[in-house]
Scaffold this active site. Structure first.
Site, PDB file in Angstrom:
ATOM      1  N   GLN A 137       4.010  11.297   6.067  1.00  0.00           N
ATOM      2  CA  GLN A 137       2.723  10.918   6.638  1.00  0.00           C
ATOM      3  C   GLN A 137       2.716  11.197   8.142  1.00  0.00           C
ATOM      4  O   GLN A 137       3.627  10.797   8.856  1.00  0.00           O
ATOM      5  CB  GLN A 137       2.432   9.434   6.398  1.00  0.00           C
ATOM      6  CG  GLN A 137       1.012   9.047   6.814  1.00  0.00           C
ATOM      7  CD  GLN A 137       0.734   7.562   6.657  1.00  0.00           C
ATOM      8  OE1 GLN A 137       1.129   6.768   7.485  1.00  0.00           O
ATOM      9  NE2 GLN A 137       0.038   7.206   5.575  1.00  0.00           N
ATOM     10  N   CYS A 173      -4.420   3.572  10.464  1.00  0.00           N
ATOM     11  CA  CYS A 173      -3.691   2.643  11.320  1.00  0.00           C
ATOM     12  C   CYS A 173      -4.621   2.015  12.354  1.00  0.00           C
ATOM     13  O   CYS A 173      -5.269   2.718  13.127  1.00  0.00           O
ATOM     14  CB  CYS A 173      -2.539   3.352  12.026  1.00  0.00           C
ATOM     15  SG  CYS A 173      -1.579   2.242  13.086  1.00  0.00           S
ATOM     16  N   ASN A 193      -5.819  -0.122  -1.733  1.00  0.00           N
ATOM     17  CA  ASN A 193      -4.751  -0.722  -0.943  1.00  0.00           C
ATOM     18  C   ASN A 193      -5.297  -1.943  -0.206  1.00  0.00           C
ATOM     19  O   ASN A 193      -6.445  -1.951   0.215  1.00  0.00           O
ATOM     20  CB  ASN A 193      -4.206   0.301   0.051  1.00  0.00           C
ATOM     21  CG  ASN A 193      -3.247  -0.294   1.065  1.00  0.00           C
ATOM     22  OD1 ASN A 193      -3.527  -0.277   2.263  1.00  0.00           O
ATOM     23  ND2 ASN A 193      -2.138  -0.821   0.613  1.00  0.00           N
ATOM     24  N   GLY A 194      -4.443  -2.950  -0.082  1.00  0.00           N
ATOM     25  CA  GLY A 194      -4.836  -4.127   0.682  1.00  0.00           C
ATOM     26  C   GLY A 194      -4.783  -5.400  -0.130  1.00  0.00           C
ATOM     27  O   GLY A 194      -5.530  -5.558  -1.097  1.00  0.00           O
ATOM     28  N   ASP A 195      -3.870  -6.298   0.227  1.00  0.00           N
ATOM     29  CA  ASP A 195      -3.777  -7.644  -0.340  1.00  0.00           C
ATOM     30  C   ASP A 195      -3.224  -7.702  -1.759  1.00  0.00           C
ATOM     31  O   ASP A 195      -3.279  -8.762  -2.393  1.00  0.00           O
ATOM     32  CB  ASP A 195      -5.128  -8.366  -0.323  1.00  0.00           C
ATOM     33  CG  ASP A 195      -5.582  -8.729   1.082  1.00  0.00           C
ATOM     34  OD1 ASP A 195      -4.813  -8.492   2.035  1.00  0.00           O
ATOM     35  OD2 ASP A 195      -6.703  -9.241   1.238  1.00  0.00           O
ATOM     36  N   GLY A 252       2.044  -2.232   0.039  1.00  0.00           N
ATOM     37  CA  GLY A 252       2.765  -2.073   1.294  1.00  0.00           C
ATOM     38  C   GLY A 252       3.495  -3.339   1.689  1.00  0.00           C
ATOM     39  O   GLY A 252       4.651  -3.560   1.332  1.00  0.00           O
ATOM     40  N   ARG A 253       2.809  -4.202   2.432  1.00  0.00           N
ATOM     41  CA  ARG A 253       3.459  -5.373   3.023  1.00  0.00           C
ATOM     42  C   ARG A 253       4.091  -6.307   1.994  1.00  0.00           C
ATOM     43  O   ARG A 253       5.105  -6.947   2.280  1.00  0.00           O
ATOM     44  CB  ARG A 253       2.462  -6.141   3.895  1.00  0.00           C
ATOM     45  CG  ARG A 253       2.107  -5.433   5.196  1.00  0.00           C
ATOM     46  CD  ARG A 253       1.059  -6.191   5.985  1.00  0.00           C
ATOM     47  NE  ARG A 253      -0.245  -6.182   5.315  1.00  0.00           N
ATOM     48  CZ  ARG A 253      -1.243  -6.996   5.603  1.00  0.00           C
ATOM     49  NH1 ARG A 253      -1.084  -7.913   6.531  1.00  0.00           N
ATOM     50  NH2 ARG A 253      -2.389  -6.900   4.970  1.00  0.00           N
TER      51      ARG A 253
END
Length: 311
Positions: A54, A84, A186-188, A210-211
């Site tokens: 990336q 980002c 993506n997200g949560d 991700g996280r």
């Protein structure tokens, strides 16, 4: 994820079921100037495949040149970061900042696509803020210039990582009859149940996690197992947590050298042992030690203490 998704982290994620992984995002300016830190991020290994490199940047020519450099590392794909939100990226005209200039984003993406024989994908957000949720237009226009997949984080740049990710617009894009490329959400996504429910509800082709995988790479195997069987896997034992943390630690030493490897591993310990009662003292020990043997001894202590407590 900068300073997270390096080869040691990717190793434990792959061992626990990740299907597709990406390098840390890499500055195009760093690549074309042969900056040591940027070049090191190009390190990829056969066991990681499929893997994408990336890149991010604000200058179209630099992104074109960086694509050529990244292609020589022989990843499976090139990914462009238009998502980002952090100040030192977005305020310099890169990352999510390009959501304020769709024409430039399209030109940059076209330049990257034309500079490589590899598939090019993009990761972005819903828009810059609530008044400019323009990812619907972004999806159509980037598809026109040749991207092969689009990942959308369900927040705007102004939200950073606050609030709740909204996937409803992601579903609208997936339902757009003009969109033929895969759309990933993506997200949560931080649980098996959420991954399953959201993939069905929002109709995405896949999910990027991700996280939630930081300190918990088992999430990949758990999600895959549930999708395949409908059963919830039992979470990792203390022994498994220690073993994977130790593997991550030793890979960090191997790849970065002892001094840097020990220092950069410190950000991961709390996540590996999150939720263990009265574990703060042991975690504090781990982040204060500078010896491989001492750190391994504390990991042994965690295994011993909590295996007995939970027996």
């Amino acid at each position: 994820m900068e300073d997270v998704s390096d080869p040691p982290f990717r190793y434990v994620c792959k061992q626990n079921g990740a299907d597709l992984m990406y390098t840390e995002f890499i500055s195009s300016e760093g690549l074309i100037r042969d900056a040591a830190k940027s070049i090191q991020k190009l390190d990829i290994f056969e066991y990681e495949r499929p893997i994408g490199i990336q890149i991010f940047g604000s200058n179209i020519d630099s992104m074109r040149e960086a694509t050529v450099v990244a292609t020589k590392a022989e990843p499976n794909l090139i990914d462009i970061n238009y998502g980002c939100p952090v100040k030192n990226v977005a305020c310099k005209g890169a990352g999510a900042s390009l959501l304020q200039d769709i024409d430039k984003m399209v030109k940059m993406t076209k330049a990257v696509v034309e500079a490589t024989h590899l598939p090019v994908t993009v990761k972005t957000r819903l828009g810059w803020d609530d008044n400019t949720k323009n990812v619907y237009e972004v999806a159509e226009r980037l598809q026109e210039v040749g991207i092969k997949a689009l990942t959308i984080h369900g927040r705007t740049r102004s939200q950073m990582y606050k609030g709740v990710a909204d996937w409803t617009l992601i579903r609208e894009i997936k339902r757009n009859p003009n969109i033929e490329i895969p759309i990933f959400g993506n997200g949560d996504v931080d649980s098996v149940e959420k991954a399953f429910a959201w993939r069905k509800e929002f109709e995405v082709d896949g999910i990027m996690i991700g996280r939630a995988s930081i300190g918990y790479p088992w999430i990949f195997r758990e999600v895959k197992h549930f999708f395949e069987t409908g059963e919830i896997l039992t979470g990792p034992t203390i022994a498994e947590r220690v073993e994977v943390c130790r593997t991550h630690f030793m890979k960090s030493i191997e790849w970065k050298g002892e001094k840097v490897g020990i220092f950069e591993m410190r950000r991961h310990y709390a996540n590996y042992f999150k939720g263990l009662q009265n574990s703060k003292e042991l975690r504090n020990k781990l982040v204060s030690l500078n010896s491989v043997d001492e750190i391994n001894a504390v990991l042994d202590e965690i295994n011993s203490v909590y295996s007995e407590v939970l027996a």
